[in-house]
Design a protein around this motif. Structure first.
Motif, PDB file in Angstrom:
ATOM      1  N   VAL A 145       0.846  -1.193   0.000  1.00 36.87           N
ATOM      2  CA  VAL A 145       0.000   0.000   0.000  1.00 36.87           C
ATOM      3  C   VAL A 145       0.883   1.246   0.000  1.00 36.87           C
ATOM      4  CG1 VAL A 145      -1.860   1.202   1.215  1.00 36.87           C
ATOM      5  CG2 VAL A 145      -1.694  -1.291   1.350  1.00 36.87           C
ATOM      6  N   GLY A 146       0.510   2.258  -0.792  1.00 35.34           N
ATOM      7  CA  GLY A 146       1.256   3.505  -0.804  1.00 35.34           C
ATOM      8  C   GLY A 146       1.332   4.127   0.581  1.00 35.34           C
ATOM      9  N   GLU A 147       2.334   4.957   0.804  1.00 34.03           N
ATOM     10  CA  GLU A 147       2.582   5.517   2.125  1.00 34.03           C
ATOM     11  C   GLU A 147       1.698   6.710   2.467  1.00 34.03           C
ATOM     12  OE1 GLU A 147       4.911   4.466   4.614  1.00 34.03           O
ATOM     13  OE2 GLU A 147       4.695   2.705   3.333  1.00 34.03           O
ATOM     14  N   ARG A 148       1.025   7.302   1.492  1.00 34.68           N
ATOM     15  CA  ARG A 148       0.222   8.487   1.747  1.00 34.68           C
ATOM     16  C   ARG A 148      -1.185   8.128   2.196  1.00 34.68           C
ATOM     17  NH1 ARG A 148       2.348  13.204  -0.258  1.00 34.68           N
ATOM     18  NH2 ARG A 148       0.821  14.099   1.193  1.00 34.68           N
ATOM     19  N   ARG A 149      -1.744   8.972   3.049  1.00 31.04           N
ATOM     20  CA  ARG A 149      -3.128   8.803   3.502  1.00 31.04           C
ATOM     21  C   ARG A 149      -4.068   8.671   2.298  1.00 31.04           C
ATOM     22  NH1 ARG A 149      -7.414  10.215   7.046  1.00 31.04           N
ATOM     23  NH2 ARG A 149      -8.898  11.680   6.124  1.00 31.04           N
ATOM     24  N   GLY A 150      -4.976   7.703   2.370  1.00 31.34           N
ATOM     25  CA  GLY A 150      -5.925   7.460   1.295  1.00 31.34           C
ATOM     26  C   GLY A 150      -5.503   6.372   0.333  1.00 31.34           C
ATOM     27  N   SER A 153      -5.158  -0.874  -1.115  1.00 33.72           N
ATOM     28  CA  SER A 153      -4.900  -2.052  -1.924  1.00 33.72           C
ATOM     29  C   SER A 153      -6.017  -3.055  -1.667  1.00 33.72           C
ATOM     30  CB  SER A 153      -3.539  -2.656  -1.545  1.00 33.72           C
ATOM     31  OG  SER A 153      -3.258  -3.810  -2.310  1.00 33.72           O
ATOM     32  N   GLU A 154      -6.364  -3.827  -2.681  1.00 31.26           N
ATOM     33  CA  GLU A 154      -7.411  -4.838  -2.507  1.00 31.26           C
ATOM     34  C   GLU A 154      -6.948  -5.934  -1.554  1.00 31.26           C
ATOM     35  OE1 GLU A 154      -8.224  -6.231  -6.449  1.00 31.26           O
ATOM     36  OE2 GLU A 154      -9.727  -4.660  -6.818  1.00 31.26           O
ATOM     37  N   LEU A 155      -7.846  -6.331  -0.673  1.00 33.96           N
ATOM     38  CA  LEU A 155      -7.621  -7.476   0.205  1.00 33.96           C
ATOM     39  C   LEU A 155      -8.267  -8.678  -0.478  1.00 33.96           C
ATOM     40  CD1 LEU A 155      -6.636  -8.535   2.997  1.00 33.96           C
ATOM     41  CD2 LEU A 155      -8.923  -7.983   3.870  1.00 33.96           C
ATOM     42  N   VAL A 156      -7.471  -9.660  -0.829  1.00 36.58           N
ATOM     43  CA  VAL A 156      -7.931 -10.778  -1.656  1.00 36.58           C
ATOM     44  C   VAL A 156      -7.783 -12.090  -0.903  1.00 36.58           C
ATOM     45  CG1 VAL A 156      -7.627 -12.002  -3.841  1.00 36.58           C
ATOM     46  CG2 VAL A 156      -7.271  -9.517  -3.729  1.00 36.58           C
ATOM     47  N   ASP A 157      -8.830 -12.891  -0.928  1.00 37.79           N
ATOM     48  CA  ASP A 157      -8.797 -14.211  -0.287  1.00 37.79           C
ATOM     49  C   ASP A 157      -9.467 -15.211  -1.219  1.00 37.79           C
ATOM     50  OD1 ASP A 157      -8.306 -15.975   2.017  1.00 37.79           O
ATOM     51  OD2 ASP A 157     -10.489 -16.047   2.169  1.00 37.79           O
ATOM     52  N   GLY A 159      -8.956 -15.727  -4.282  1.00 42.88           N
ATOM     53  CA  GLY A 159      -9.259 -15.120  -5.567  1.00 42.88           C
ATOM     54  C   GLY A 159     -10.391 -14.122  -5.540  1.00 42.88           C
ATOM     55  N   GLU A 160     -10.936 -13.837  -4.366  1.00 42.49           N
ATOM     56  CA  GLU A 160     -12.075 -12.932  -4.212  1.00 42.49           C
ATOM     57  C   GLU A 160     -11.656 -11.689  -3.436  1.00 42.49           C
ATOM     58  OE1 GLU A 160     -16.516 -13.035  -2.072  1.00 42.49           O
ATOM     59  OE2 GLU A 160     -15.187 -14.784  -1.992  1.00 42.49           O
ATOM     60  N   VAL A 161     -12.090 -10.526  -3.910  1.00 43.40           N
ATOM     61  CA  VAL A 161     -11.837  -9.286  -3.178  1.00 43.40           C
ATOM     62  C   VAL A 161     -12.807  -9.227  -2.012  1.00 43.40           C
ATOM     63  CG1 VAL A 161     -11.826  -6.771  -3.239  1.00 43.40           C
ATOM     64  CG2 VAL A 161     -11.008  -8.071  -5.218  1.00 43.40           C
ATOM     65  N   VAL A 162     -12.260  -9.255  -0.793  1.00 44.10           N
ATOM     66  CA  VAL A 162     -13.108  -9.287   0.402  1.00 44.10           C
ATOM     67  C   VAL A 162     -12.994  -8.009   1.233  1.00 44.10           C
ATOM     68  CG1 VAL A 162     -13.117 -11.803   0.554  1.00 44.10           C
ATOM     69  CG2 VAL A 162     -11.316 -10.491   1.728  1.00 44.10           C
ATOM     70  N   GLY A 163     -12.150  -7.080   0.784  1.00 42.41           N
ATOM     71  CA  GLY A 163     -11.996  -5.848   1.544  1.00 42.41           C
ATOM     72  C   GLY A 163     -10.899  -4.992   0.953  1.00 42.41           C
ATOM     73  N   ALA A 164     -10.469  -4.016   1.738  1.00 46.98           N
ATOM     74  CA  ALA A 164      -9.408  -3.109   1.307  1.00 46.98           C
ATOM     75  C   ALA A 164      -8.442  -2.873   2.456  1.00 46.98           C
ATOM     76  CB  ALA A 164      -9.992  -1.775   0.840  1.00 46.98           C
ATOM     77  N   VAL A 165      -7.172  -2.754   2.093  1.00 47.86           N
ATOM     78  CA  VAL A 165      -6.140  -2.363   3.046  1.00 47.86           C
ATOM     79  C   VAL A 165      -5.937  -0.866   2.836  1.00 47.86           C
ATOM     80  CG1 VAL A 165      -3.820  -2.839   3.890  1.00 47.86           C
ATOM     81  CG2 VAL A 165      -5.130  -4.650   2.763  1.00 47.86           C
ATOM     82  N   LEU A 166      -6.303  -0.064   3.823  1.00 52.57           N
ATOM     83  CA  LEU A 166      -6.426   1.378   3.654  1.00 52.57           C
ATOM     84  C   LEU A 166      -5.479   2.132   4.574  1.00 52.57           C
ATOM     85  CD1 LEU A 166      -8.092   3.796   2.438  1.00 52.57           C
ATOM     86  CD2 LEU A 166      -9.620   3.530   4.425  1.00 52.57           C
TER      87      LEU A 166
END
Length: 228
Positions: A145-150, A153-157, A159-166
């Motif tokens: 994930v980029g270092e800046r606020r906002g 990256s997709e959280l994948v389990d 093969g399915e996107v189940v959330g976001a790493v924010l």
């Protein structure tokens, strides 16, 4: 089947019955009120305090709160943790005078081994838009994930996107956002950022965490807050 289970098999059956009721919807992007939910456990493992704190979504002022003392309603079983806390959280919700428009859980929604974490469970039972913001992941992998606020990256389990790493603060470790019910991931991430003007965790989570910990303070021993 939506009652309180007595066995692991009954709990699994309830999850199976409730999971198809999760609704994929945009959700309110600009709600007037939001609520944080959290549970703290006494060190003896036999007592807990469940807190719900309602905030003004724009000013983050506390509008209402409720705390209920209780006991875990179900043994600890991986993937079925919500059954320990849902009854007490629902009781706290019933005590509120201000009905929140969105529930924000300290935990997970679809980012769960059975795709039905606490945020899904509470959302389906209450009918309220809900999502989870976890401090640590329960399932899944993600790209850096980029270092800046906002940045996210997709959280994948599986093969399915189940959330976001924010990333909610520059260069501070991210949080894990996952949809619960009647809200989509983009809206959930947007609300999470709106609720993190100064700290890594949403103001909803911080307020509910303080409320449940304070409720158990003063006892013979301390409190613990488990990973959900």
């Amino acid at each position: 089947m939506t009652g309180s289970p007595r066995t692991e098999a009954e709990a699994l059956a309830i999850q199976d019955a409730l999971r198809p009721q999760v609704i994929d919807a945009p959700g309110p992007s600009d709600p007037a009120t939001v609520a944080g939910l959290d549970v703290a456990y006494h060190e003896d493992g036999e007592r807990l305090a469940a807190a719900i704190v309602v905030l003004d979504a724009r000013t983050h002022a506390v509008l209402d709160s409720a705390v209920v003392h209780g006991r875990p309603a179900f043994p600890y079983v991986p993937g079925l943790f919500a059954f320990r806390e849902v009854p007490t959280l629902l009781e706290a919700l019933d005590r509120l005078r201000v009905r929140p428009e969105v529930l924000i859980c300290d935990g997970h929604g679809l980012a769960h081994p059975r795709r039905f974490g606490l945020a899904c469970h509470l959302g389906v039972l209450t009918g309220l838009p809900s999502f989870g913001v976890g401090k640590t992941p329960l399932v899944g992998a993600w790209e850096p994930v980029g270092e800046r606020r906002g940045a996210r990256s997709e959280l994948v389990d599986g093969g399915e996107v189940v959330g976001a790493v924010l990333r909610t603060r520059d260069a501070v470790k991210p949080v894990f956002v996952s949809v619960g019910h009647r809200i989509n991931l983009g809206t959930a991430c947007g609300l999470t950022l709106a609720l993190t003007p100064r700290f890594r965790l949403p103001e909803t989570t911080r307020a509910a965490d303080r409320a449940c910990r304070d409720a158990l303070a003063g006892g013979p021993r301390g409190v613990t807050v488990p990973r959900r």
